[in-house]
Design a protein around this motif. Structure first.
Motif, PDB file in Angstrom:
ATOM      1  N   GLY A 110     -10.813   5.792   1.027  1.00  0.00           N
ATOM      2  CA  GLY A 110      -9.842   5.284   2.000  1.00  0.00           C
ATOM      3  C   GLY A 110      -8.551   6.077   2.004  1.00  0.00           C
ATOM      4  N   GLN A 111      -8.633   7.365   1.649  1.00  0.00           N
ATOM      5  CA  GLN A 111      -7.414   8.169   1.609  1.00  0.00           C
ATOM      6  C   GLN A 111      -6.799   8.340   2.997  1.00  0.00           C
ATOM      7  OE1 GLN A 111      -7.068  11.581  -0.885  1.00  0.00           O
ATOM      8  NE2 GLN A 111      -8.864  11.056  -2.088  1.00  0.00           N
ATOM      9  N   HIS A 112      -7.651   8.527   4.015  1.00  0.00           N
ATOM     10  CA  HIS A 112      -7.116   8.655   5.371  1.00  0.00           C
ATOM     11  C   HIS A 112      -6.419   7.373   5.810  1.00  0.00           C
ATOM     12  CE1 HIS A 112     -10.043  12.013   5.487  1.00  0.00           C
ATOM     13  NE2 HIS A 112      -9.186  12.538   6.327  1.00  0.00           N
ATOM     14  N   ARG A 113      -7.036   6.234   5.502  1.00  0.00           N
ATOM     15  CA  ARG A 113      -6.426   4.953   5.869  1.00  0.00           C
ATOM     16  C   ARG A 113      -5.116   4.738   5.126  1.00  0.00           C
ATOM     17  NH1 ARG A 113     -11.282   1.715   4.074  1.00  0.00           N
ATOM     18  NH2 ARG A 113     -12.159   3.773   3.663  1.00  0.00           N
ATOM     19  N   THR A 114      -5.106   5.098   3.844  1.00  0.00           N
ATOM     20  CA  THR A 114      -3.884   4.943   3.049  1.00  0.00           C
ATOM     21  C   THR A 114      -2.759   5.794   3.619  1.00  0.00           C
ATOM     22  OG1 THR A 114      -5.159   4.479   1.057  1.00  0.00           O
ATOM     23  CG2 THR A 114      -2.895   5.230   0.751  1.00  0.00           C
ATOM     24  N   ALA A 115      -3.057   7.059   3.913  1.00  0.00           N
ATOM     25  CA  ALA A 115      -2.031   7.952   4.469  1.00  0.00           C
ATOM     26  C   ALA A 115      -1.550   7.457   5.819  1.00  0.00           C
ATOM     27  CB  ALA A 115      -2.601   9.368   4.586  1.00  0.00           C
ATOM     28  N   ALA A 116      -2.471   6.944   6.646  1.00  0.00           N
ATOM     29  CA  ALA A 116      -2.088   6.447   7.971  1.00  0.00           C
ATOM     30  C   ALA A 116      -1.204   5.214   7.860  1.00  0.00           C
ATOM     31  CB  ALA A 116      -3.338   6.132   8.785  1.00  0.00           C
ATOM     32  N   ILE A 117      -1.493   4.328   6.909  1.00  0.00           N
ATOM     33  CA  ILE A 117      -0.657   3.141   6.702  1.00  0.00           C
ATOM     34  C   ILE A 117       0.759   3.561   6.326  1.00  0.00           C
ATOM     35  CG2 ILE A 117      -0.245   1.215   5.117  1.00  0.00           C
ATOM     36  CD1 ILE A 117      -3.313   0.766   5.145  1.00  0.00           C
ATOM     37  N   LYS A 118       0.885   4.536   5.427  1.00  0.00           N
ATOM     38  CA  LYS A 118       2.217   5.016   5.033  1.00  0.00           C
ATOM     39  C   LYS A 118       2.987   5.538   6.243  1.00  0.00           C
ATOM     40  CE  LYS A 118       0.742   6.518   0.377  1.00  0.00           C
ATOM     41  NZ  LYS A 118       1.798   6.003  -0.506  1.00  0.00           N
ATOM     42  N   ILE A 155       0.854  -1.201   0.000  1.00  0.00           N
ATOM     43  CA  ILE A 155       0.000   0.000   0.000  1.00  0.00           C
ATOM     44  C   ILE A 155       0.883   1.242   0.000  1.00  0.00           C
ATOM     45  CG2 ILE A 155      -1.549   1.390   1.423  1.00  0.00           C
ATOM     46  CD1 ILE A 155      -3.137  -0.736   0.176  1.00  0.00           C
ATOM     47  N   ALA A 156       1.865   1.252   0.887  1.00  0.00           N
ATOM     48  CA  ALA A 156       2.752   2.410   0.997  1.00  0.00           C
ATOM     49  C   ALA A 156       3.554   2.639  -0.273  1.00  0.00           C
ATOM     50  CB  ALA A 156       3.697   2.225   2.192  1.00  0.00           C
ATOM     51  N   LYS A 157       3.948   1.555  -0.916  1.00  0.00           N
ATOM     52  CA  LYS A 157       4.804   1.632  -2.099  1.00  0.00           C
ATOM     53  C   LYS A 157       4.032   2.004  -3.361  1.00  0.00           C
ATOM     54  CE  LYS A 157       7.464  -1.902  -2.541  1.00  0.00           C
ATOM     55  NZ  LYS A 157       7.920  -3.276  -2.893  1.00  0.00           N
ATOM     56  N   ARG A 163      -9.226  15.359  -1.787  1.00  0.00           N
ATOM     57  CA  ARG A 163      -9.801  15.294  -0.449  1.00  0.00           C
ATOM     58  C   ARG A 163      -8.730  15.732   0.538  1.00  0.00           C
ATOM     59  NH1 ARG A 163     -12.428   9.926   1.987  1.00  0.00           N
ATOM     60  NH2 ARG A 163     -14.254  10.671   0.863  1.00  0.00           N
ATOM     61  N   GLU A 164      -9.063  16.682   1.364  1.00  0.00           N
ATOM     62  CA  GLU A 164      -8.106  17.174   2.344  1.00  0.00           C
ATOM     63  C   GLU A 164      -7.802  16.081   3.360  1.00  0.00           C
ATOM     64  OE1 GLU A 164      -7.722  20.691   5.699  1.00  0.00           O
ATOM     65  OE2 GLU A 164      -9.416  20.646   4.328  1.00  0.00           O
ATOM     66  N   ILE A 165      -6.527  15.852   3.590  1.00  0.00           N
ATOM     67  CA  ILE A 165      -6.111  14.886   4.600  1.00  0.00           C
ATOM     68  C   ILE A 165      -5.987  15.625   5.923  1.00  0.00           C
ATOM     69  CG2 ILE A 165      -4.355  13.223   5.269  1.00  0.00           C
ATOM     70  CD1 ILE A 165      -6.001  12.512   2.761  1.00  0.00           C
ATOM     71  N   SER A 166      -6.809  15.256   6.853  1.00  0.00           N
ATOM     72  CA  SER A 166      -6.975  16.048   8.066  1.00  0.00           C
ATOM     73  C   SER A 166      -6.051  15.582   9.180  1.00  0.00           C
ATOM     74  CB  SER A 166      -8.424  15.954   8.538  1.00  0.00           C
ATOM     75  OG  SER A 166      -8.681  14.658   9.035  1.00  0.00           O
ATOM     76  N   ASP A 174      -3.472  13.751  -5.390  1.00  0.00           N
ATOM     77  CA  ASP A 174      -2.639  14.936  -5.588  1.00  0.00           C
ATOM     78  C   ASP A 174      -1.162  14.586  -5.682  1.00  0.00           C
ATOM     79  OD1 ASP A 174      -2.510  14.186  -2.943  1.00  0.00           O
ATOM     80  OD2 ASP A 174      -2.238  16.222  -2.206  1.00  0.00           O
ATOM     81  N   GLU A 175      -0.784  13.357  -5.291  1.00  0.00           N
ATOM     82  CA  GLU A 175       0.602  12.950  -5.454  1.00  0.00           C
ATOM     83  C   GLU A 175       0.879  12.530  -6.894  1.00  0.00           C
ATOM     84  OE1 GLU A 175       1.377   9.882  -2.660  1.00  0.00           O
ATOM     85  OE2 GLU A 175       1.184  11.173  -0.907  1.00  0.00           O
TER      86      GLU A 175
END
Length: 430
Positions: free
Chosen positions: A151-159, A54-56, A76-79, A62-63
């Motif tokens: 699942g953008q928040h979950r993705t960012a949190a996993i990274k 997921i991280a890779k 979506r703003e990552i809060s 926006d990336e």
């Protein structure tokens, strides 16, 4: 993604392929067990991805696309929720995520169905055909572009989590792939999916949180107060909102207001944000379960605090000892109405922080907090309609007036000060 020619593998080889994971990937190649399904006009592919993959591989929109125009790309703003989710992943042994929906394009992703042995499983031809079309493997080359649609928040949190806790790298999260096209129609199609997922995803209601949540300590304590404490036996209404019927003569409050009172008494969340009060950190208190020993200790203290408040207010003691209440009467204490409970418990909590809670109990014990009192009538009753005014601004004004009476310093907003000045209320008259 296209289906390749069905393989002619032995049962053993089929089993091996079905168990393939990212550990077998090389030079960016990834082979995953996968189910293919259809809903509407979307074909989707459901699989598992280890956190490290997921991280890779999975990016935020926006990336991948630096163009910020809303007409082209989903944003979506990552809060500030990300650190909270990272803490959950690192500290909660019973952690779990629902599926992340990922848009995929580019590269050469390919799905390949697997043949099922009808004889060994005693399948009908129809059953075998269904499994052949549904169960297979997904091959990724490593050149695909992927971004989280849901699942953008979950993705960012996993990274963030595996950056500081490498032991999480091999944990797996369910992922649903949908094919994305970068042409104009494809962008519209993906945006529609994004908005549909958010439009029809029903948020969990407060009442459902209170009834079911095992991470929210305030919800756990609210349930314990209702189920285990004799104080609130048959004294709590089970509403799905904060309202209390004026004809309700037997309940002190409802379950949602009790939950909010628990939060007010225990955490740093307060009705007036400009007044720091200490306490448990609200964000973590409602999202990360404490140890059973600490929960028990907090519960015991909470019961004792409720008992002290009730015993200090004669009208409350009478009610909890078996009395009833007439909420329609102007002489009835406003503590029996939602607006009065919000005002009282917030004032009490702020005063307690300043070691002046006894002043609050002494004032309210006089039972003058009702609509017959000229100050509270002026504040809470609309002179034209004679209806009770329950706006947040009026609640804030009531709390600030009481803080002034108890000489507790505060800084209200310009609107607060304007309202209080317009009311021309002398706090000595309270």
């Amino acid at each position: 993604m296209k289906a390749l020619k069905k393989p002619t593998k032995s049962s053993a080889q089929t089993t091996t392929l079905a168990k393939s994971t990212a550990s077998q990937s090389a030079a960016g190649r990834l082979i995953l067990p996968c189910l293919r399904g259809r809903i509407g006009d979307w074909i989707y592919y459901s699989t598992l991805l280890p956190f490290k993959e997921i991280a890779k591989r999975v990016s935020m929109a926006d990336e991948i696309h630096k163009n910020k125009q809303l007409s082209h790309w989903i944003q979506r703003e990552i809060s500030d929720r990300i650190p909270e989710i990272v803490s959950y992943l690192r500290e909660q042994e019973q952690r779990f995520f629902n599926s992340i929906i990922v848009g995929i394009y580019g590269g050469k992703p390919a799905w390949q169905g697997l043949s099922i042995d009808m004889k060994d499983l005693k399948l009908t031809e129809e059953e075998s055909d269904y499994l052949d079309k549904t169960f297979g493997i997904l091959r990724l080359t490593g050149k695909e572009e992927m971004f989280a649609i849901d699942g953008q928040h979950r993705t960012a949190a996993i990274k963030d989590a595996i950056a500081v806790a490498s032991e999480l790298e091999t944990e797996e999260v369910p992922v649903i792939f949908v094919a994305h096209r970068t042409d104009y129609e494809g962008e519209i199609r993906t945006r529609r999916l994004f908005s549909t997922l958010n439009r029809y995803a029903k948020p969990v209601s407060t009442s459902e949180i209170i009834a079911l949540d095992e991470e929210d300590n305030a919800a756990i304590l609210t349930r314990k107060l209702i189920e285990q404490s004799s104080i609130f036996t048959d004294k709590i209404a089970f509403n799905k909102n904060k309202s209390l019927s004026l004809s309700n003569k037997n309940d002190f409050t409802n379950i949602i207001l009790l939950y909010e009172i628990v939060i007010t008494l225990l955490t740093d969340k307060i009705f007036i944000k400009s007044l720091p009060i200490g306490g448990e950190k609200y964000a973590s208190f409602v999202s990360r379960r404490l140890s059973e020993d600490k929960l028990t200790k907090i519960y015991d203290g909470l019961v004792s605090e409720f008992e002290e408040i009730i015993n200090g207010l004669p009208f409350l003691r009478t009610f909890f000892e078996g009395g009833t209440i007439d909420r329609k009467a102007n002489t009835t204490n406003l503590i029996f109405r939602p607006i009065g409970q919000i005002v009282f418990f917030n004032t009490y909590r702020i005063a307690k922080h300043h070691k002046k809670e006894n002043l609050v109990i002494k004032y309210f014990s006089n039972d003058g907090f009702n609509l017959n009192h000229p100050v509270w009538n002026k504040l809470f009753v609309d002179p034209g309609t004679k209806n009770t005014v329950v706006t947040q601004q009026v609640q804030r004004a009531a709390i600030l007036l009481l803080l002034s009476k108890f000489n507790i310093p505060f800084s209200g907003t310009p609107k607060d000060k304007e309202l209080i000045n317009n009311l021309s209320i002398d706090v000595t008259s309270l």
